[in-house]
Design a protein around this motif. Structure first.
Motif, short mmCIF file in Angstrom:
data_model
loop_
_atom_site.label_atom_id
_atom_site.label_comp_id
_atom_site.label_asym_id
_atom_site.label_seq_id
_atom_site.Cartn_x
_atom_site.Cartn_y
_atom_site.Cartn_z
N SER A 1 0.83 -1.21 0.00
CA SER A 1 0.00 0.00 0.00
C SER A 1 0.85 1.25 0.00
CB SER A 1 -0.83 0.04 1.27
OG SER A 1 -2.15 -0.12 1.01
N GLN B 1 1.65 10.02 -10.07
CA GLN B 1 0.98 10.10 -11.35
C GLN B 1 -0.05 11.22 -11.38
OE1 GLN B 1 1.86 8.53 -14.14
NE2 GLN B 1 3.49 7.82 -12.81
N ASN B 2 -0.72 11.43 -10.27
CA ASN B 2 -1.85 12.37 -10.28
C ASN B 2 -1.47 13.77 -9.83
OD1 ASN B 2 -3.55 10.39 -11.24
ND2 ASN B 2 -3.80 9.55 -9.20
N LYS C 1 3.02 13.53 -12.71
CA LYS C 1 4.10 12.67 -13.17
C LYS C 1 5.46 13.15 -12.65
CE LYS C 1 1.76 11.01 -17.29
NZ LYS C 1 0.68 11.89 -17.61
N ASP D 1 3.21 5.87 -5.82
CA ASP D 1 3.03 5.82 -7.29
C ASP D 1 1.82 6.65 -7.72
OD1 ASP D 1 4.06 2.39 -7.88
OD2 ASP D 1 5.13 4.32 -8.01
N LYS D 2 0.71 6.43 -7.01
CA LYS D 2 -0.53 7.12 -7.40
C LYS D 2 -0.38 8.63 -7.27
CE LYS D 2 -4.20 4.22 -8.01
NZ LYS D 2 -3.95 2.83 -7.63
N LEU D 3 0.22 9.06 -6.15
CA LEU D 3 0.41 10.49 -5.96
C LEU D 3 1.32 11.04 -7.05
CD1 LEU D 3 0.84 10.57 -2.09
CD2 LEU D 3 -1.05 11.55 -3.39
N GLU E 1 2.36 1.78 -3.34
CA GLU E 1 1.31 2.12 -4.30
C GLU E 1 0.83 3.56 -4.13
OE1 GLU E 1 -2.11 -0.41 -4.11
OE2 GLU E 1 -3.09 0.75 -5.70
N LEU E 2 0.74 4.00 -2.88
CA LEU E 2 0.29 5.37 -2.62
C LEU E 2 1.26 6.36 -3.27
CD1 LEU E 2 -1.54 7.46 -1.19
CD2 LEU E 2 0.09 7.38 0.70
#
Lengths: 474, 509
Positions: A65, A75-76, A80, A71-73, A68-69
Motif C-alpha cells: 500500500s 501520477q496524479n 508525473k 506511485d498514485k500520488l 502504491e500510494l
C-alpha cells in the motif's frame, strides 16, 4: 482501502475521526533531525519538505500500500513527478544531519536502487534511457547544469530526485523508522502531498497516528519545521448553507452532518448562524465555504433534498441565425435533399489541394497536436465534408443530393480569440451528369423562400438588394 | 391460341357446369381429344390465367403414361425385329437365305434380336445353313403394341405387357396431369382482362362502367416517395431545443469554436495544472497560437483567485502562467461560452426605463460542437455535441436544480431520477444524474450538473447571493440509444449512410 473504510465508519457514526499528531523526539525541539538546504537547489527544484514515521510495523499488505500510494500520488497530483516527487528511506541506515543540494551531474556518485555498481549523475541519465518506467522522468532534470541530490553526513546519497533513490537506504519489511523527503516546483502541492503520505501511514506507527517533524535550515538561515499537520479554522454560515441547498437546518444540525464527513465542526457560541470548522490537513480540497456546503449536502443526501422549482421568470428566445438555419434546412429537405453531418476537422489536403484551392495562411486555423492526420485544420468550407460523404455512399442510388448548414472557421485579427465562426450552407449533387442547373435551382429555391430577389447586378439602382451569380477565378 | 383455349374452357363450363376430365376437351384446330401432355400443358396455362381472375377453380390429377423410346418408334414404323426377319425369309422350298444373308437384308441388330424372338414365337425354322418361314402369316403384336402406346399412352393388355415392353426398353414411363375444372366466383364467359387502374380515358369514354377490375394486392409495398430528410442527430437536437424553449430558456450564441485557455479553463476556476489541459486531451492551435489579452481587470481578478485566493477562497496557491492563459485551443466544452455569457451578464450596461444594468435573472441554453483530442473508437469521436443549460438567480438552491432536472427530463419521458456526488473543478457541489433504464434494467448516467463555484462567479462581478446552476449532457448518447446505434461513426461524420438518414424515424420524445 483503509481510508475509505475509515471514512465510511465515520460517516455511519460508528467512530469519530482520529487526529494525527506531531510528536517531538525525547529531547524536544533541539533534537529534531535537521536538513540543510543549499542555495543551488533553487535553480532546479527549489521547494522541499520532510517528515519521519517512527517505529513502523510493516506487513506485506501495508508495505505494498505504501509503495502504491507514492506511485498514485506521483501520477496524479504530482503531475508525473514534475510538480512534486517523493523519496522514502530507511532512517536507520543513514546518519543525520542531511543535506539537500544541487551538484553537477558528474559530481554525484552512488549505487541506485536495485543496481550493483555505482553511477554518476551523467551515467545514470544514459543508463535509464532504456528503462521505460524511469526514462519518462529524465527530461525533468537532464539538461540542467546541476541535479538535485540528498546526502547524509557520511556522503551517502539518499536520492536523486525525481529519478531514483539509493540502494543503500531502501526500505524493506523490516524497516522501523522511515525518513520521507519531498522536492517540488509547487509549494502548495508539496505540503498537500507530504500531509497525505504522513496521515495515510501514521496509523502503522507503534504509537498510532503520530508523526515526527523535521527541521529544515534554508540558505538564508531561516528555519522551518515540516510537516504542518495542523488543521485550518474556517467558518461557515448556516444561512448560506441553507440558501444553497434548500434545506432549513440549524448550526448544530449542520455541525453533526459535517462531523460525519470527517470535518470537525461545532456551532459558534457567539453567533447562532455561524459554524466553526476545523479543516484537517488531509482535506486540501476545502478551498471555500461552498466546499463545506457540499459536504453538508452529501451527508444530508442529495436524494433527500427538497425538490423545488425556481420561480425565475424568463421569456424564451431563439437566435436569429438558428431560425434562419432551420428555414434553409427544412426548405431543402422539402425539395427532396438529404441532410448530412460531416466532421468539422479535416486534413490540409482535403481543405485545399483536393479542392484546387491554395492555402495563403490567412484563412485556415491549424491544429498543433492532432493524434491523427485526419485532423490537421479546421474547415474553411463545407464542401470537403459533403464530397467525402458522397465518396462513402457509392452504393446509394443516383442522384445523390446532400446538404449541410453549419459553421466554418476563419482567422480574424480583430477578434480577441483571433478567429471567428461563420454559418454556411452548402449542397452537392452527384449523378451521371454534373447537373449544375440542379444545384442552381436549389439555390434559386431558397432565395425565393427567403424573399431575396434575383437581380442582374448590383449596379442597377432599382434593386435595393438581391442576388446574382458571377464566375470566379480558380 | 391461349385466348381461344380459355374461351373453350369457359364455354364448356357454361354448357356443362363442370369439366370432369380435361383430356376430353377437343382443342381448337384439333380433331381428337387433348390426351397428350402438350395439350394438357396448353390447357393448364389457360386454366391459371383464368384462375388468377377467380373465374375458374380446378383440381389437378396425376397419371402415369408411356411413350416410345427411339427403338420403340423404329418398331412402330418398320415393324418389330422378328417380324422383319420373318418377312425377309422365303417359305420352305423357296430361295434359301443364310444367316449371313439375313444380316445383309435386315441389318445386324435386327438380325440378331429378331432371330431369337422369331424362333421362340415359332415363326421361322432352320435347315442347315439357311432359314425359312415356318408359318405363312404372322401377327406383329409388338408393332401393334407400339402403335397402341403412341395412340393411347398405355396398353389395354395391362401392367404385365407394359412391364415386358419396359424391360425390352421399348417404352418409358412419364408422369402426366389432367384436370377437372369448375366455375369460379367471378365466372363469366368473357375472357376480357380486368383493368389494373382507373384512367381519365376510361372515365371520359364511359368504359369504367363495364370494365372488370383486378383486385389490389395489399401484401405488396406501395411506391416509396422520393423526398428529402433531416439528419437524426439534428432531429434530436431540435427536440432538446424545444424542451428548453418550452421552459423559457434563451439560446446562447456559441458560434466560436476557438477559445483561449483563459475563457475555456481559467475563468471556470480549472487549475492550470489540471490534466484536462494537457496536450493529450485538448486540441491546441498552431496558427493562430495565442489570443489577444482579455479585459484586464477581470483577468487580474481571475489570476488572483487562482494564485492567492480571495472572495472567501484560499485559491489554488499554484504558479500562474499568462502564456497558458493566452493559448488558443478548440473548446473542450460549451461551458466556456456559458462563462462568457455570465461575465457579459455581470457587466451588462444599463439601458432604458431605469435598467441599471448588471445582473438579472437568466435561463440560457446551448447545443453545439465541442472537441476533445482523444483516441477515436466505436463510441468516441474527436468532436461531439454538448447540450448545456444554465439558470442564474438570487437564492436558487440545489433543490431547485433537482426540481429542474425532474421537469427537464420528464419532457423526454424520463421520470425516475437519482443524484450522486461527483467532481468538476467549476461546480461545487457537483451531481451526476442517473435514470433507470427499463430495457437495460439498470441505472444509467444521463447527465452532469452542479452549482457554479463562487471563485468563478464573483470575479465576474456577480453579486454574492446570485447562485448559478448548470447541467449538461452529450447529444450523441441519447440519440444512439433512441435509434439503437452502437457505432458513433454511423451517426456523425462522412461515413454516415445517406440511406440511414433517409430512413431514420421521427424523434417524438
Amino acid at each position: 482501502m483503509t481510508c475509505i473504510a475509515r471514512a465510511l465508519r465515520v460517516f455511519l457514526n460508528l467512530e469519530t475521526c482520529p487526529q494525527v499528531k506531531l510528536v517531538l523526539p525525547a529531547g524536544g525541539e533541539k533534537d529534531l533531525l535537521t536538513c540543510h538546504i543549499a542555495s543551488e537547489t533553487a535553480k532546479i527544484r527549489p521547494y522541499t519538505a520532510a517528515a519521519i514515521l517512527r517505529n513502523v510495523r510493516f506487513t506485506q499488505s501495508n508495505y505494498d500500500s505504501f509503495i502504491e500510494l507514492q506511485d498514485k500520488l506521483h501520477q496524479n497530483i504530482c503531475r508525473k513527478r514534475q510538480l512534486v516527487s517523493i523519496g522514502t528511506h530507511d532512517l536507520d541506515t543513514l546518519k543525520p544531519p542531511f543535506r539537500y543540494e544541487a551538484r553537477s551531474p558528474t559530481n554525484i556518485n552512488f549505487i541506485p536502487l536495485n543496481k550493483q555498481k555505482s553511477y554518476n549523475g551523467q551515467e545514470l541519465m544514459t543508463a535509464y534511457e532504456s528503462e521505460k518506467h524511469l526514462a519518462r522522468y529524465l527530461h525533468l532534470i537532464r539538461d540542467s547544469p546541476v541535479y538535485p541530490v540528498w546526502y547524509d553526513s557520511n556522503e551517502q546519497v539518499l536520492s536523486l530526485p525525481p529519478i531514483i533513490n539509493s540502494e543503500h537506504s531502501k526500505i524493506n519489511l523490516n524497516t522501523r523508522n522511515i525518513f520521507i523527503e519531498l522536492t517540488a516546483l509547487d509549494e502548495t502541492k508539496l505540503a498537500i502531498v507530504l500531509n497525505i503520505v504522513c496521515i495515510m501511514f501514521a496509523e502503522y506507527c507503534e504509537v498510532p497516528f503520530t508523526v515526527e517533524p523535521v527541521r529544515l535550515v534554508w540558505p538564508d538561515g531561516k528555519e522551518t519545521i515540516t510537516p504542518d499537520l495542523s488543521s485550518r479554522a474556517m467558518t461557515a454560515s448556516a444561512e448560506y448553507i441553507n440558501s444553497c441547498t434548500g434545506v432549513s437546518l440549524s448550526a448544530l444540525e449542520i455541525s453533526d452532518l459535517l462531523k460525519r464527513m470527517t470535518l470537525e465542526a461545532q456551532p459558534s457560541s457567539s453567533n447562532p448562524d455561524e459554524i466553526l470548522v476545523q479543516v484537517p490537513a488531509w482535506r486540501p480540497d476545502i478551498l471555500h465555504e461552498c466546499d463545506i456546503m457540499e459536504d453538508a449536502a452529501i451527508a444530508y443526501g442529495f436524494n433527500n433534498l427538497p425538490k423545488t422549482f425556481p420561480t425565475t421568470n424568463t421569456v424564451a428566445q431563439q437566435l436569429p441565425v438558428s431560425k434562419l438555419c432551420d428555414v434553409v434546412r427544412r426548405e431543402w429537405a422539402y425539395a427532396g435533399w438529404v441532410e448530412v453531418l460531416p466532421l468539422i476537422l479535416c486534413s490540409h489536403d482535403e481543405n485545399f489541394a483536393w479542392m484546387n484551392r491554395k492555402d495563403d495562411c490567412t484563412q485556415v486555423v491549424k491544429l498543433a497536436n492532432p493524434k491523427s492526420q485526419e485532423y490537421q485544420v479546421v474547415r474553411t468550407s463545407l464542401l470537403p465534408g459533403l464530397l467525402k460523404t458522397v465518396r462513402e455512399n457509392k452504393a446509394h442510388p443516383l442522384p445523390i443530393k446532400v446538404f449541410e448548414t453549419s459553421d466554418i472557421v476563419i482567422k480574424d485579427s480583430t477578434a480577441e480569440r483571433e478567429t471567428r465562426n461563420i454559418r454556411h450552407a452548402a449542397a452537392v449533387w452527384c449523378n451521371k451528369t454534373a447537373g449544375f442547373e440542379v444545384v442552381h435551382g436549389l439555390f434559386d429555391r431558397i432565395m425565393a423562400m427567403l424573399e431575396v430577389p434575383r437581380i442582374a447586378d448590383e449596379k442597377k439602382e432599382s434593386a435595393k438588394f438581391g442576388y446574382y451569380l458571377r464566375e470566379i477565378d480558380g | 391460341m391461349a385466348e381461344a383455349i380459355q374461351q373453350l374452357i369457359l364455354d364448356t363450363l357454361e354448357k356443362n357446369e363442370v369439366i370432369e376430365d380435361s383430356r376430353e376437351l377437343i382443342l381448337p384446330g384439333e380433331a381428337s381429344p387433348a390426351v397428350t401432355q402438350d395439350a394438357q400443358s396448353a390447357i393448364i396455362a389457360a386454366l391459371n390465367s383464368l384462375l388468377s381472375r377467380n373465374m375458374v377453380s380446378y383440381e389437378a390429377h396425376e397419371i402415369l403414361s408411356y411413350c416410345l423410346t427411339p427403338e420403340g418408334e423404329q418398331i412402330a414404323e418398320q415393324g418389330s425385329h422378328e417380324a422383319r426377319v420373318w418377312a425377309a425369309l422365303s417359305e420352305k422350298g423357296g430361295n434359301p437365305v443364310s444367316i449371313k444373308d439375313l444380316k445383309t437384308k435386315v441389318g445386324d441388330e435386327s438380325a440378331k434380336i429378331g432371330q431369337g424372338r422369331a424362333f421362340k414365337s415359332g415363326w421361322i425354322m432352320k435347315d442347315g445353313e439357311n432359314l425359312y418361314k415356318a408359318v405363312p402369316a404372322i401377327k406383329d403384336i409388338t408393332q401393334e403394341e407400339m402403335k397402341e402406346v403412341v395412340a393411347t399412352g398405355t396398353l389395354q393388355a395391362g401392367e404385365r405387357a407394359l412391364a415386358e415392353l419396359r424391360k425390352r426398353k421399348l417404352i418409358i414411363q412419364k408422369k402426366g396431369q389432367w384436370y377437372s375444372v369448375a366455375k369460379g366466383p367471378e365466372f363469366t364467359t368473357s375472357t376480357a382482362k380486368p383493368e389494373t387502374d382507373l384512367t381519365a380515358d376510361m372515365i371520359t369514354s364511359g368504359s369504367w362502367k363495364t370494365s372488370t377490375y383486378k383486385k389490389y394486392n395489399f401484401d405488396a409495398e406501395g411506391i416509396p416517395p422520393n423526398g428529402g430528410a433531416l439528419h437524426p442527430l439534428l432531429k434530436v437536437r431540435e427536440e432538446f431545443r424545444n424542451i428548453f424553449l418550452e421552459m423559457g430558456f434563451a439560446e446562447m450564441p456559441t458560434s466560436q469554436f476557438v477559445e483561449s485557455g483563459f475563457w475555456n479553463f481559467d475563468t471556470l476556476f480549472v487549475p492550470q495544472q489540471h490534466p484536462a489541459r494537457d496536450l493529450q486531451d485538448t486540441f491546441y492551435i498552431s496558427d493562430p497560437a495565442i489570443s489577444k489579452p482579455p479585459p484586464k481587470d477581470y483577468y487580474d481578478r481571475v489570476s488572483q483567485v487562482h494564485t492567492v485566493g480571495g472572495f472567501g477562497s484560499t485559491g489554488y496557491r499554484a504558479p500562474w502562467s499568462d502564456e497558458d492563459s493566452r493559448k488558443l485551443l478548440l473548446r473542450t466544452h460549451t461551458t466556456a461560452r456559458s462563462a462568457y455569457m455570465l461575465y457579459k451578464l455581470a457587466t451588462r450596461p444599463g439601458g432604458l426605463n431605469g435598467d441599471k444594468g448588471g445582473f438579472k435573472p437568466v435561463k440560457m441554453f446551448s447545443i453545439d460542437r465541442v472537441f476533445r483530442n482523444e483516441a477515436t473508437d466505436a463510441t468516441h469521436l474527436a468532436e461531439f455535441h454538448q447540450v448545456e443549460g444554465v439558470v442564474a438567480d438570487k437564492g436558487i438552491t440545489l433543490g431547485d436544480l433537482i426540481g429542474f432536472m425532474q421537469t427537464f427530463f420528464s419532457k423526454m419521458g424520463i421520470t425516475n431520477l437519482r443524484f450522486k456526488p461527483a467532481y468538476n473543478p467549476y461546480t461545487e457541489p457537483s451531481l451526476e444524474i442517473f435514470a433507470f433504464h427499463p430495457m437495460l434494467n439498470k441505472w444509467v448516467e444521463i447527465g452532469n450538473s452542479g452549482m457554479f463555484r463562487p471563485e468563478m462567479l464573483e470575479p465576474m462581478g456577480l453579486p454574492r447571493d446570485v447562485h448559478a446552476l448548470g447541467w449538461g449532457l452529450s447529444l450523441e448518447r441519447p440519440t444512439m440509444i433512441r435509434y439503437g446505434i452502437s457505432n458513433i461513426r454511423t451517426l456523425v461524420g462522412h461515413k454516415v449512410s445517406i440511406e440511414g438518414v433517409e430512413k431514420s424515424a421521427a424523434v417524438r420524445f
